[in-house]
Enzyme design. Structure first.
Site, PDB file in Angstrom:
ATOM      1  N   LYS A   1      -9.174 -49.832  25.330  1.00  0.00           N
ATOM      2  CA  LYS A   1      -8.022 -50.721  25.467  1.00  0.00           C
ATOM      3  C   LYS A   1      -7.920 -51.320  26.863  1.00  0.00           C
ATOM      4  O   LYS A   1      -7.379 -52.414  27.028  1.00  0.00           O
ATOM      5  CB  LYS A   1      -6.747 -49.974  25.072  1.00  0.00           C
ATOM      6  CG  LYS A   1      -6.752 -49.662  23.566  1.00  0.00           C
ATOM      7  CD  LYS A   1      -5.712 -48.652  23.172  1.00  0.00           C
ATOM      8  CE  LYS A   1      -4.335 -49.271  23.126  1.00  0.00           C
ATOM      9  NZ  LYS A   1      -3.344 -48.286  22.619  1.00  0.00           N
TER      10      LYS A   1
ATOM     11  N   GLU B   1       0.934 -49.282  32.038  1.00  0.00           N
ATOM     12  CA  GLU B   1       1.544 -50.576  31.740  1.00  0.00           C
ATOM     13  C   GLU B   1       3.020 -50.508  32.076  1.00  0.00           C
ATOM     14  O   GLU B   1       3.648 -49.453  31.926  1.00  0.00           O
ATOM     15  CB  GLU B   1       1.421 -50.914  30.234  1.00  0.00           C
ATOM     16  CG  GLU B   1       0.131 -51.574  29.841  1.00  0.00           C
ATOM     17  CD  GLU B   1       0.061 -51.919  28.354  1.00  0.00           C
ATOM     18  OE1 GLU B   1      -0.991 -52.372  27.920  1.00  0.00           O
ATOM     19  OE2 GLU B   1       1.059 -51.721  27.631  1.00  0.00           O
TER      20      GLU B   1
ATOM     21  N   ARG C   1     -10.417 -53.909  12.623  1.00  0.00           N
ATOM     22  CA  ARG C   1     -10.615 -53.387  11.262  1.00  0.00           C
ATOM     23  C   ARG C   1      -9.557 -53.976  10.354  1.00  0.00           C
ATOM     24  O   ARG C   1      -8.677 -54.703  10.805  1.00  0.00           O
ATOM     25  CB  ARG C   1     -10.436 -51.869  11.289  1.00  0.00           C
ATOM     26  CG  ARG C   1      -9.073 -51.513  11.893  1.00  0.00           C
ATOM     27  CD  ARG C   1      -8.810 -50.027  11.923  1.00  0.00           C
ATOM     28  NE  ARG C   1      -7.793 -49.687  12.889  1.00  0.00           N
ATOM     29  CZ  ARG C   1      -6.487 -49.718  12.675  1.00  0.00           C
ATOM     30  NH1 ARG C   1      -6.009 -50.110  11.502  1.00  0.00           N
ATOM     31  NH2 ARG C   1      -5.636 -49.386  13.612  1.00  0.00           N
TER      32      ARG C   1
ATOM     33  N   HIS D   1       5.732 -44.478  18.024  1.00  0.00           N
ATOM     34  CA  HIS D   1       4.816 -45.589  18.296  1.00  0.00           C
ATOM     35  C   HIS D   1       3.906 -45.895  17.111  1.00  0.00           C
ATOM     36  O   HIS D   1       2.872 -46.531  17.266  1.00  0.00           O
ATOM     37  CB  HIS D   1       3.971 -45.328  19.547  1.00  0.00           C
ATOM     38  CG  HIS D   1       4.785 -44.930  20.734  1.00  0.00           C
ATOM     39  ND1 HIS D   1       5.771 -45.727  21.268  1.00  0.00           N
ATOM     40  CD2 HIS D   1       4.795 -43.799  21.479  1.00  0.00           C
ATOM     41  CE1 HIS D   1       6.331 -45.120  22.289  1.00  0.00           C
ATOM     42  NE2 HIS D   1       5.771 -43.932  22.434  1.00  0.00           N
TER      43      HIS D   1
HETATM   44  P1  ADP Z   1      -2.459 -49.923  11.745  1.00  0.00           P
HETATM   45  O1  ADP Z   1      -2.807 -50.109  13.198  1.00  0.00           O
HETATM   46  O2  ADP Z   1      -3.519 -50.251  10.763  1.00  0.00           O
HETATM   47  O3  ADP Z   1      -1.187 -50.534  11.401  1.00  0.00           O
HETATM   48  P2  ADP Z   1      -2.171 -47.206  12.449  1.00  0.00           P
HETATM   49  O4  ADP Z   1      -2.191 -47.562  13.883  1.00  0.00           O
HETATM   50  O5  ADP Z   1      -1.037 -46.422  11.939  1.00  0.00           O
HETATM   51  O6  ADP Z   1      -2.240 -48.437  11.514  1.00  0.00           O
HETATM   52  O7  ADP Z   1      -3.536 -46.509  12.107  1.00  0.00           O
HETATM   53  C1  ADP Z   1      -4.047 -46.457  10.796  1.00  0.00           C
HETATM   54  C2  ADP Z   1      -4.753 -45.166  10.578  1.00  0.00           C
HETATM   55  O8  ADP Z   1      -5.838 -45.033  11.433  1.00  0.00           O
HETATM   56  C3  ADP Z   1      -3.887 -43.963  10.820  1.00  0.00           C
HETATM   57  O9  ADP Z   1      -4.311 -42.988   9.930  1.00  0.00           O
HETATM   58  C4  ADP Z   1      -4.203 -43.573  12.239  1.00  0.00           C
HETATM   59  O10 ADP Z   1      -3.966 -42.210  12.435  1.00  0.00           O
HETATM   60  C5  ADP Z   1      -5.668 -43.909  12.289  1.00  0.00           C
HETATM   61  N1  ADP Z   1      -6.136 -44.379  13.584  1.00  0.00           N
HETATM   62  C6  ADP Z   1      -5.829 -45.554  14.182  1.00  0.00           C
HETATM   63  N2  ADP Z   1      -6.492 -45.673  15.331  1.00  0.00           N
HETATM   64  C7  ADP Z   1      -7.233 -44.568  15.485  1.00  0.00           C
HETATM   65  C8  ADP Z   1      -8.150 -44.103  16.486  1.00  0.00           C
HETATM   66  N3  ADP Z   1      -8.445 -44.815  17.567  1.00  0.00           N
HETATM   67  N4  ADP Z   1      -8.724 -42.905  16.296  1.00  0.00           N
HETATM   68  C9  ADP Z   1      -8.447 -42.185  15.216  1.00  0.00           C
HETATM   69  N5  ADP Z   1      -7.612 -42.563  14.239  1.00  0.00           N
HETATM   70  C10 ADP Z   1      -7.007 -43.735  14.363  1.00  0.00           C
HETATM   71  P1  ADP Z   2      -1.886 -47.755  19.469  1.00  0.00           P
HETATM   72  O1  ADP Z   2      -3.305 -48.014  19.866  1.00  0.00           O
HETATM   73  O2  ADP Z   2      -1.558 -46.328  19.402  1.00  0.00           O
HETATM   74  O3  ADP Z   2      -1.488 -48.563  18.288  1.00  0.00           O
HETATM   75  P2  ADP Z   2      -0.459 -49.710  21.091  1.00  0.00           P
HETATM   76  O4  ADP Z   2      -0.944 -50.107  22.439  1.00  0.00           O
HETATM   77  O5  ADP Z   2      -0.693 -50.668  19.994  1.00  0.00           O
HETATM   78  O6  ADP Z   2      -1.057 -48.289  20.743  1.00  0.00           O
HETATM   79  O7  ADP Z   2       1.088 -49.378  21.190  1.00  0.00           O
HETATM   80  C1  ADP Z   2       1.754 -48.810  20.096  1.00  0.00           C
HETATM   81  C2  ADP Z   2       3.244 -49.054  20.226  1.00  0.00           C
HETATM   82  O8  ADP Z   2       3.747 -48.456  21.428  1.00  0.00           O
HETATM   83  C3  ADP Z   2       3.638 -50.515  20.335  1.00  0.00           C
HETATM   84  O9  ADP Z   2       3.745 -51.140  19.082  1.00  0.00           O
HETATM   85  C4  ADP Z   2       4.971 -50.404  21.044  1.00  0.00           C
HETATM   86  O10 ADP Z   2       6.004 -50.042  20.154  1.00  0.00           O
HETATM   87  C5  ADP Z   2       4.733 -49.263  22.009  1.00  0.00           C
HETATM   88  N1  ADP Z   2       4.258 -49.786  23.299  1.00  0.00           N
HETATM   89  C6  ADP Z   2       2.977 -49.841  23.702  1.00  0.00           C
HETATM   90  N2  ADP Z   2       2.881 -50.368  24.950  1.00  0.00           N
HETATM   91  C7  ADP Z   2       4.139 -50.659  25.345  1.00  0.00           C
HETATM   92  C8  ADP Z   2       4.717 -51.222  26.534  1.00  0.00           C
HETATM   93  N3  ADP Z   2       3.967 -51.589  27.569  1.00  0.00           N
HETATM   94  N4  ADP Z   2       6.070 -51.380  26.578  1.00  0.00           N
HETATM   95  C9  ADP Z   2       6.840 -51.016  25.532  1.00  0.00           C
HETATM   96  N5  ADP Z   2       6.354 -50.476  24.399  1.00  0.00           N
HETATM   97  C10 ADP Z   2       5.024 -50.294  24.279  1.00  0.00           C
END
Ligand code: ADP
Ligand code: ADP
Ligand code: MG
Length: 524
Positions: free
Chosen positions: A134, A218, A310, A253
């Site tokens: 990321k 961040e 994906r 989150h």
């Molecule tokens: P989406 O981003 O598709 O809306 P999620 O963030 O909830 O959904 O992730 C979808 C599925 O993939 C969940 O089962 C989550 O635990 C798994 N997942 C997402 N990112 C990773 C990762 N980097 N490593 C392992 N599992 C992941």
């Molecule tokens: P993941 O890979 O687990 O999906 P993300 O970077 O997409 O992680 O962040 C997941 C969620 O966490 C976001 O949808 C938001 O709700 C919260 N989040 C992430 N970064 C920030 C930020 N800088 N400020 C506020 N909320 C955040």
């Protein structure tokens, strides 16, 4: 053997790909079912893999072929690259669809598929490696001229270094795992004295979840909304975006309910976010289907956060809005076809909302609720789509992610979609396990949700403020209350309403009676 020069993503290398005919689906649960359905729709063959815990699973029944892949533990089966590839060879598959989670964003897996001459249905291994980190993805967004959340240029070495950025940015800040996903390894830090322990927990969570403890910093965007753009890119340099999804309703989150279009995104903002998403994708050499995630603040400024390389859990809301089958598009793009339509051809119609159905007890702090589905009534009717791996008699295993399905409603506008979803949730009955269905019934009746007045903190507030569920869920330890519930279950079982749903011959079956008694809490 000499390995060919590394240029797997050039159009030239792809143009001599042969058409895909047999796809190994390297996943399980509702998403494996979804992909296998697309294969059938396209007249393609599918190969299911299943762990020892998934012998009876729906994806195994629906696939053209099915092969055991190992023990119940995911590390011994769905995450075992050698074994998955061995099955692919045995089954003579020509492509692999990884679904979401598991190996879907694993560059090594994509590379091994490429090496074996199997088409990996997703971006190239190099691209996965880039956007899967990321911190690198952030840099790609910056290079593409897209605004990112202000933060550290890359991972930090220590809590002390994180503190230097925090002092510069001002609290609150977010500590985030560079390898993160699924909401894991993210910590909000409100003040300096919380930073050291938050750094430790974020890093150790990231190490255990991803085998990679690197953390970046961040600035925390205050009360943001999560708005993401679905994109498609072919191997010939053509790209489109398919509008946005609002995924602001989150717990820890992680998304819980998603909708499209976003109630706060107008056409002008949509076009700017779409252009930003495509710029990031181009910068990263992205191909196939993907999602570019942004945070949107109260001033309607948006900030890139990450790329999900994906098919996404919530892809059906986009499918219902655009009429485009995203899995079919993924397959077509992976075999080297050109995108068959242009940006101007993408039309967004109506409104769609998805509820994630988890085998968890929303009245008991989302405790896992594996077990046998003793009775099931699936909602249907106009505008309802049910993507699920459930059937009567299915035993939800404890070993994997608790998602067992998604219920999606489409309506001509948001109020119509909400009413349909409410209607469908009321039709939906699952006995034997607890699910998140009752949570959605409460959320959909909440005035702030109905007015689309929410940010990413909404669901946590909603869950904390919720009065004790009124269905007696708190009475479990009380034998008199339990007896009353069983009596009520019997009453419900005999009621006219219940009889109307079932053919008379099944009404008296004793196992069904037991199932209903056990699943009483799903009664409206
Ligand atoms: P989406 O981003 O598709 O809306 P999620 O963030 O909830 O959904 O992730 C979808 C599925 O993939 C969940 O089962 C989550 O635990 C798994 N997942 C997402 N990112 C990773 C990762 N980097 N490593 C392992 N599992 C992941
Ligand atoms: P993941 O890979 O687990 O999906 P993300 O970077 O997409 O992680 O962040 C997941 C969620 O966490 C976001 O949808 C938001 O709700 C919260 N989040 C992430 N970064 C920030 C930020 N800088 N400020 C506020 N909320 C955040
Ligand atoms: Mg994310």
């Amino acid at each position: 053997m000499e390995s060919p020069p590394e240029s797997p993503s050039t159009p030239l290398a792809m143009s001599n790909r042969s058409p895909i005919r047999r796809i190994l689906v390297a996943n399980r649960g509702e998403i494996a079912v979804r992909v296998i359905r697309a294969c059938r729709d396209l007249g393609l063959e599918s190969v299911a893999i299943y762990s020892a815990a998934d012998r009876e699973a729906l994806h195994v029944r629906f696939a053209t072929y099915a092969y055991p892949v190992g023990e119940a533990a995911a590390s011994e089966s769905y995450l075992n690259i050698d074994r998955v590839l061995q099955v692919a060879r045995e089954a003579e598959a020509d492509a692999v669809h990884p679904g979401y989670g598991f190996l879907s964003e694993n560059p090594e897996f994509a590379r091994r598929c490429e090496d074996e001459g199997l088409i990996f249905i997703g971006p190239t291994a190099d691209c996965l490696a880039l956007v899967g980190d990321k911190a690198r993805a952030r840099q790609a967004a910056i290079d593409a001229g897209v605004t990112v959340v202000p933060g550290s240029p890359g991972p930090v070495e220590s809590a002390a270094e994180a503190r230097r950025f925090a002092d510069e940015l001002g609290y609150p800040i977010m500590l985030k795992a560079a390898a993160g996903g699924g909401g894991k390894g993210i910590r909000l830090v409100d003040a300096d004295d919380e930073l050291d322990s938050a750094f430790e927990t974020a890093a150790s969570e990231a190490r255990s979840a991803f085998g990679d403890g690197r953390i970046y910093v961040e600035k925390a965007i205050v009360a943001p909304r999560h708005v993401e753009i679905q994109i498609l890119a072919d191997l010939h340099g053509n790209q489109v975006y398919l509008g946005e999804r609002e995924c602001t309703l989150q717990r820890r989150h992680q998304k819980v309910l998603e909708e499209a279009p976003s109630p706060v995104v107008g056409q002008e903002l949509r076009e700017r976010m779409g252009a930003a998403a495509l710029a990031v994708a181009a910068q990263a050499g992205y191909s196939n289907a993907g999602t570019v995630e942004f945070l949107l603040d109260a001033a309607q400024d948006f900030y890139f956060i990450e790329v999900n390389a994906r098919l996404q859990v919530e892809h059906p809301v986009t499918e219902l809005l655009t009429g485009i089958d995203l899995v079919a598009e993924q397959i077509s793009l992976a075999q080297g076809d050109k995108l068959s339509f242009e940006q101007e051809d993408v039309e967004l119609r109506g409104h769609a909302i998805e509820c994630r159905i988890y085998a968890e007890d929303p009245d008991n702090n989302f405790a896992p609720s594996p077990g046998v589905v003793e009775a099931l009534r699936i909602p249907g009717g106009p505008g309802i789509r049910n993507d699920s791996c459930l059937f009567e008699g299915y035993e939800v295993p404890i070993h994997y992610d608790p998602i067992v399905g998604k219920l999606i409603a489409w309506g001509t506008d948001r109020p119509a979609a909400i009413r349909r979803l409410q209607r469908a949730l009321a039709e939906y009955k699952v006995r034997g396990i607890k699910t998140t269905i009752p949570l959605f019934q409460r959320v959909l009746a909440d005035a702030d949700f109905i007015n689309a007045d929410f940010d990413t903190g909404y669901l946590d507030h909603f869950l904390n403020d919720a009065p004790e569920a009124a269905d007696g869920a708190g009475d479990d330890a009380d034998p008199i209350a339990e007896a009353a519930r069983l009596a009520a279950a019997l009453h419900v079982f005999l009621s006219e309403e219940e009889r109307a749903y079932r053919p008379p011959s099944t009404v008296g079956s004793p196992w069904k009676l037991a199932g209903r008694a056990a699943g009483l809490d799903h009664e409206p």
